[in-house]
Write a protein that holds these residues in place. Structure first.
Motif, PDB file in Angstrom:
ATOM      1  N   SER A 121       0.824  -1.207   0.000  1.00 18.36           N
ATOM      2  CA  SER A 121       0.000   0.000   0.000  1.00 18.36           C
ATOM      3  C   SER A 121       0.860   1.261   0.000  1.00 18.36           C
ATOM      4  CB  SER A 121      -0.905  -0.039   1.231  1.00 18.36           C
ATOM      5  OG  SER A 121      -1.457   1.216   1.490  1.00 18.36           O
ATOM      6  N   VAL A 169      -5.102   7.475  -3.037  1.00 22.10           N
ATOM      7  CA  VAL A 169      -6.188   6.840  -2.290  1.00 22.10           C
ATOM      8  C   VAL A 169      -6.639   5.573  -3.021  1.00 22.10           C
ATOM      9  CG1 VAL A 169      -8.595   7.052  -1.565  1.00 22.10           C
ATOM     10  CG2 VAL A 169      -7.010   8.965  -1.228  1.00 22.10           C
ATOM     11  N   THR A 205      -4.446   2.614  -2.494  1.00 19.88           N
ATOM     12  CA  THR A 205      -4.616   2.142  -1.119  1.00 19.88           C
ATOM     13  C   THR A 205      -5.894   1.326  -0.982  1.00 19.88           C
ATOM     14  OG1 THR A 205      -3.482   4.142  -0.380  1.00 19.88           O
ATOM     15  CG2 THR A 205      -4.698   2.897   1.276  1.00 19.88           C
ATOM     16  N   MET A 206      -6.958   1.825  -1.590  1.00 19.59           N
ATOM     17  CA  MET A 206      -8.238   1.109  -1.517  1.00 19.59           C
ATOM     18  C   MET A 206      -8.147  -0.245  -2.215  1.00 19.59           C
ATOM     19  SD  MET A 206     -10.463   2.679   0.282  1.00 19.59           S
ATOM     20  CE  MET A 206     -12.042   2.000  -0.245  1.00 19.59           C
ATOM     21  N   ILE A 259      -5.596  -2.155  -2.164  1.00 14.37           N
ATOM     22  CA  ILE A 259      -5.010  -3.084  -1.203  1.00 14.37           C
ATOM     23  C   ILE A 259      -6.069  -3.532  -0.191  1.00 14.37           C
ATOM     24  CG2 ILE A 259      -3.240  -3.366   0.578  1.00 14.37           C
ATOM     25  CD1 ILE A 259      -2.146  -3.229  -2.288  1.00 14.37           C
ATOM     26  N   PHE A 260      -6.957  -2.627   0.167  1.00 13.33           N
ATOM     27  CA  PHE A 260      -8.063  -3.064   1.034  1.00 13.33           C
ATOM     28  C   PHE A 260      -8.925  -4.114   0.332  1.00 13.33           C
ATOM     29  CE2 PHE A 260      -7.272   0.591   3.829  1.00 13.33           C
ATOM     30  CZ  PHE A 260      -7.486  -0.005   5.061  1.00 13.33           C
ATOM     31  N   VAL A 261      -9.113  -3.951  -0.967  1.00 17.28           N
ATOM     32  CA  VAL A 261      -9.875  -4.969  -1.706  1.00 17.28           C
ATOM     33  C   VAL A 261      -9.157  -6.313  -1.645  1.00 17.28           C
ATOM     34  CG1 VAL A 261     -10.649  -5.660  -4.010  1.00 17.28           C
ATOM     35  CG2 VAL A 261     -11.019  -3.313  -3.208  1.00 17.28           C
ATOM     36  N   LEU A 309      -7.199  -7.389   0.676  1.00 18.72           N
ATOM     37  CA  LEU A 309      -7.265  -7.903   2.050  1.00 18.72           C
ATOM     38  C   LEU A 309      -8.673  -8.349   2.443  1.00 18.72           C
ATOM     39  CD1 LEU A 309      -5.010  -5.364   3.952  1.00 18.72           C
ATOM     40  CD2 LEU A 309      -4.801  -7.840   4.141  1.00 18.72           C
ATOM     41  N   THR A 310      -9.682  -7.904   1.721  1.00 19.09           N
ATOM     42  CA  THR A 310     -11.055  -8.211   2.126  1.00 19.09           C
ATOM     43  C   THR A 310     -11.690  -9.176   1.116  1.00 19.09           C
ATOM     44  OG1 THR A 310     -11.803  -6.170   1.039  1.00 19.09           O
ATOM     45  CG2 THR A 310     -11.311  -6.037   3.375  1.00 19.09           C
ATOM     46  N   PHE A 347     -12.933   0.507 -10.429  1.00 20.00           N
ATOM     47  CA  PHE A 347     -12.859  -0.135  -9.132  1.00 20.00           C
ATOM     48  C   PHE A 347     -13.631  -1.451  -9.118  1.00 20.00           C
ATOM     49  CE2 PHE A 347     -13.655  -0.209  -4.438  1.00 20.00           C
ATOM     50  CZ  PHE A 347     -12.333  -0.206  -4.047  1.00 20.00           C
ATOM     51  N   ILE A 382     -12.274  -5.251  -8.340  1.00 16.29           N
ATOM     52  CA  ILE A 382     -12.809  -6.179  -7.330  1.00 16.29           C
ATOM     53  C   ILE A 382     -13.007  -7.568  -7.932  1.00 16.29           C
ATOM     54  CG2 ILE A 382     -14.821  -6.707  -5.890  1.00 16.29           C
ATOM     55  CD1 ILE A 382     -15.120  -3.722  -5.347  1.00 16.29           C
ATOM     56  N   LEU A 417     -13.444   8.285  -7.810  1.00 15.56           N
ATOM     57  CA  LEU A 417     -13.987   7.011  -7.323  1.00 15.56           C
ATOM     58  C   LEU A 417     -14.145   6.958  -5.808  1.00 15.56           C
ATOM     59  CD1 LEU A 417     -12.017   4.431  -9.498  1.00 15.56           C
ATOM     60  CD2 LEU A 417     -14.076   5.715 -10.051  1.00 15.56           C
ATOM     61  N   HIS A 418     -13.459   7.851  -5.104  1.00 17.22           N
ATOM     62  CA  HIS A 418     -13.500   7.758  -3.644  1.00 17.22           C
ATOM     63  C   HIS A 418     -13.891   9.069  -2.974  1.00 17.22           C
ATOM     64  CE1 HIS A 418     -11.781   3.887  -4.403  1.00 17.22           C
ATOM     65  NE2 HIS A 418     -10.826   4.456  -5.103  1.00 17.22           N
ATOM     66  N   ALA A 420     -11.333  -8.900   7.521  1.00 17.58           N
ATOM     67  CA  ALA A 420     -11.609  -8.889   6.085  1.00 17.58           C
ATOM     68  C   ALA A 420     -13.094  -8.671   5.830  1.00 17.58           C
ATOM     69  CB  ALA A 420     -11.144 -10.208   5.451  1.00 17.58           C
ATOM     70  N   VAL A 448     -19.486   5.839  -3.824  1.00 20.17           N
ATOM     71  CA  VAL A 448     -18.022   5.774  -3.854  1.00 20.17           C
ATOM     72  C   VAL A 448     -17.574   4.844  -2.734  1.00 20.17           C
ATOM     73  CG1 VAL A 448     -17.642   8.106  -4.774  1.00 20.17           C
ATOM     74  CG2 VAL A 448     -17.734   7.757  -2.299  1.00 20.17           C
ATOM     75  N   ALA A 449     -16.452   4.159  -2.962  1.00 23.63           N
ATOM     76  CA  ALA A 449     -15.857   3.318  -1.922  1.00 23.63           C
ATOM     77  C   ALA A 449     -15.061   4.246  -1.013  1.00 23.63           C
ATOM     78  CB  ALA A 449     -14.958   2.272  -2.559  1.00 23.63           C
TER      79      ALA A 449
END
Lengths: 432, 432, 432
Positions: B27, B40, B43-44, B46-48, B50-51, B115, B119, B388-389, C235, C251-252
């Protein structure tokens, strides 16, 4: 592999990883404490420590430090690892220590040293100067024989590194405009406090590896007390620095909170295995006060140490080494009335400081003649990031194609500035 | 629980935590290397990973990878963990690997991908594409049967991820204005070098978990040598990249120092358990040189890879896989004269690269049709962070109530700009 | 030392280091989520937690929490560590928990609290308020006797900390201009998303220590499932928050992705040792949805919680505590049909929330009278960094000698702005 060896290996490899991660801490700490225009350069110096420095220690230094003892002065030949520990784990752990010694120096010479001269400095530090001090203290050298107690290196790493930092910062001279003719100091504000703090937290985290890992043995009864002492000394150092700055400057100073905590860590590094936790608290408190005073002392010497490495590592290291002589549970002057250990500690730390000052003076004078130590005035003014690495640390404001910055958008431009800069990809500079 | 199982569990859980912490490294690395307006978004992503990615692997992928082997192609049913290791610890460790594969891709597609399409890409990568390659190499699949040696995944993760990154970056097309009509490249400067470096240090730290943790067994005699080899290869890779850029560009380039170290880590990942440390050093040196050359090669292909993922992971992974065939202590061509292993390694890495390119091409073309792969030109110009954010990465300069930025304070304003921006709370934008 | 004790020590010391490293995570998270002008101040508050808070817990709190039980209400005298674990390791581990409780509060009171009042708050929280709740739940107190199940502190730390955060944020009042007269909310954008995310990744990493380390025993069969449950819940929480914000705001949202992951971690903290992984996934999903709703709920209360501590820790903690009553594999209402545990959990969490609200109200009202809780309007407008610490967080744009910022360089100046700022050392402000 016997179970005990397996556990030792796990312990030492994981703590070695923590110690090596401290380089990330040094990097952020220094990038945050120097001026923006030199933040890339200090980061690159940490890369030099991790690459050139590591290989110099691996190829040469580790043998000088931990080979078979010769005349109580240096080691030669194959590395002698502790029993119940694979040699590779031992070497990896010791690598982190050698690199740390180099990283101490990197902060003090920030913002003005030539990159090539720094590379040579690191190679000599990790390949030669630090390994010999490590041999004296831990490799069966003369200080070990005298009974000097320096568990994880307040003297062998931090006081040595602080002395080397002092000598090299002195030879380099201060940054332009750092001192006025009347001796007063111009403050160069740290460029990024949150980043510097993040560096401090990483260092604090890694120090559990540095000190507790130095048991090199998971069955050591000292392991847990070492870890607790380490933490308590850091807490006490940070608290002392916060209180002193609140009393003295009417504000809680973040650089001093950072450096006070680090000084507490440096100071407990020698005695963590041998003092009670109340003594660790006391050692940390004194270290946190010393660092505020020491920063001023270095300024009064007209030596320019951008990150406070001399005060944190040098003074914290000297204090921590002497503190073992005062507070050691078995042989301390204040705890048992015996003065012998204190004398040995004083002799040892003096010898290591002298070794650091002397070798660095020789190295620095030689480098000055051969390569030149210092960048040109113009490079210093432009910043080492642009001059030596071709790139600024932060490119948040992007350029227009014609070389103007977004900030210089002419007023007739309708678009709000945020949009202008966010669409900076329209006309970037090009390379052929 | 037998003591040996307890120690294995501690070892694998802690190294799994290190591997998962590498996501923080990805990230910061990516946020620092891309342009500010997309920090941003990376970074998001990387959250995707991880989730969504973690859950896809947990619910499906881990069974395909480590279930009972079917036809040497895929796994089915309950996860078969090594003996002496709880299944939960094994699954957690493998989770980190699957997420890492997705994160390799995230960098190459930065600054222009939708985005939602990302995903889906992550779900398919962690749930399907990577698990099958893991099964082939580690789960009893056909490459395992052929005797391919890929200890921690230079091929199964890095070469695969690099190939997927290449295919998707190609399908996406380059960022606007990245390439000129004559094929020359416009440099988009990294937005934050200290942050990118922090990411690299976290990755380096986590790699001890990645490689040494892959023993899955604390009693493995290879554990300590793996950790040492990992470090030495990274040091050599970073040193090589620094020296090459100093020779070639006259400046020590920070992006290349970062990517050289990472390429060293990628390359040693296959052989860390089976080569001597001198060979690790050599593998790292070559990887560090390759990454500089490889970055140029990708540019010449007119493929836009904002963080150098193809050069670091793709080329580093291919080289590292082949290097086992050359330098393996038992079966390497250069060390023993046998060519069989090298042939197997070459076949294996070709198969995995082909698998990565093929599946990604199918996935990318499908996604392009169904969801669209790429954001609109306008979104790309504004930056994905806003588009997008809804928020920029750095809000250091706050807004006035009337929408103007502090920077646009009219000249007649008396207050110095610092004060203006520090009191930005006077009239922030409001939400109903 | 018996081998089992050695392994436990290694495990607990390393996980304690992870827990203490979480402070670095809190620091970056908060520095990134608040406005730039208060980023130093939140960082300094984390230093207060690590220094004043740690020493208050070490000198007093740990005895109240883990001394010999008195009337099922408080502990007295020497710390009673688990067998097979050195007391020092136990104390170090528990230190990290006490500091975490204080750090939860720090976020909610950001940007407006007096520094001295914060120091006293931390001392009382770590020395008194949290230790008593810890005694009730883990030290043999009345909630432990009732059979309450709170493995690593969803209730004893997070719900308590969230309640304390709520009470103190209410007493402090909102930041200036946070709420409009009609009750609508003015958004103060987070100052640095990549930094806040880095904080979240560090917290996530440290949480493996927080939860799995709470076994205090490396041979626990629950150790690996705890670690896996912890990850899966995080997660799921992050995924839920991303999906909810995509559905609701189109938006995410990065703050919600961060806080959703953290809420998943908070919520699984109570039950990680006692629920199946599918239940951990469910607990995380609900926590991730709750945090979005809870953030709005706190806004509607007109309580100003700059980082969402009440929603993440308070609500996540309450939900996680109740979720054990619902989903515990042995006694959960939904899994076994027994309602007893759920009633105990509800009673316990209510008691702890009431304890947090009540003690904090008393402390806050007392502090308001004696020291004052809140900075002056002027200090708040200037930002606490300048007002209380004398330095801004980011000094990327340096000053000219005459006090003007580089940005205010007069237009007739020929030099491009980048050069102006990069040569800012020409005339820095001076201190005598």
């Amino acid at each position: 592999m016997p179970q005990a060896t397996a556990v030792n290996t796990v312990w030492v490899v994981l703590t070695a990883a923590l110690v090596l991660f401290m380089e990330g801490g040094f990097s952020l700490l220094e990038a945050g404490l120097v001026r923006t225009k030199n933040a890339v350069n200090v980061t690159m110096k940490i890369f030099v420590d991790l690459t050139f420095g590591a290989l110099a220690f691996y190829l040469l230094g580790v043998h000088l430090a931990f080979g078979r003892d010769l005349l109580r002065l240096i080691g030669i030949g194959p590395v002698l690892a502790p029993t119940d520990l694979p040699t590779a784990a031992f070497v990896l752990f010791e690598l982190g220590f050698a690199i740390a010694a180099a990283s101490i120096i990197s902060g003090a010479v920030a913002e003005r040293m030539r990159f090539s001269a720094y590379i040579v400095t690191v190679i000599l530090t990790c390949g030669l100067i630090y390994p010999i001090s490590a041999h004296w203290v831990w490799g069966g050298g003369w200080l070990a024989r005298l009974g000097m107690k320096d568990f994880a290196g307040s003297a062998a790493i931090h006081a040595l590194g602080g002395a080397m930092a002092l000598a090299l910062a002195y030879l380099l001279g201060p940054r332009r405009n750092r001192f006025n003719d009347d001796g007063s100091v111009n403050v160069f504000a740290p460029s990024n406090i949150p980043l510097a703090s993040a560096g401090a937290f990483i260092l604090w985290f890694g120090w559990f590896g540095f000190n507790a890992g130095s048991t090199l043995n998971a069955s050591s009864a000292a392991l847990a007390p070492i870890a607790l002492n380490t933490f308590i000394a850091a807490a006490a150092g940070g608290m002392a620095a916060i209180l002193v700055t609140m009393a003295k400057f009417k504000v809680a100073d973040p650089s001093m909170a950072i450096n006070g905590s680090l000084a507490g860590l440096v100071a407990i590094t020698a005695g963590c295995a041998w003092v009670h936790t109340w003594a660790a608290l006391l050692i940390g408190l004194v270290a946190g006060m010393l660092v505020v005073w020491g920063t001023g002392w270095v300024d009064r010497l007209q030596v320019d140490d951008p990150v406070g490495a001399v005060a944190v590592h040098g003074m914290g290291g000297v204090w921590g080494t002497l503190a073992v002589g005062l507070l050691d549970a078995q042989e301390g002057l204040l705890t048992t009335g015996h003065i012998h250990l204190l004398m040995v500690q004083a002799l040892g730390v003096c010898a290591l400081v002298a070794w650091g000052l002397g070798t660095t003076a020789a190295m620095g004078l030689g480098l000055r003649r051969v390569l030149g130590l210092r960048v040109s005035d113009e490079e210093e003014e432009d910043g080492l990031d642009i001059a030596l690495h071709g790139i600024p640390a932060y490119n948040e404001l992007e350029r227009f194609g014609d070389g103007r910055q977004a900030l210089f958008a002419p007023p007739e431009r309708e678009q709000p500035v945020a949009m202008v800069w966010l669409s900076g990809d329209q006309s970037p500079s090009s390379r052929p």
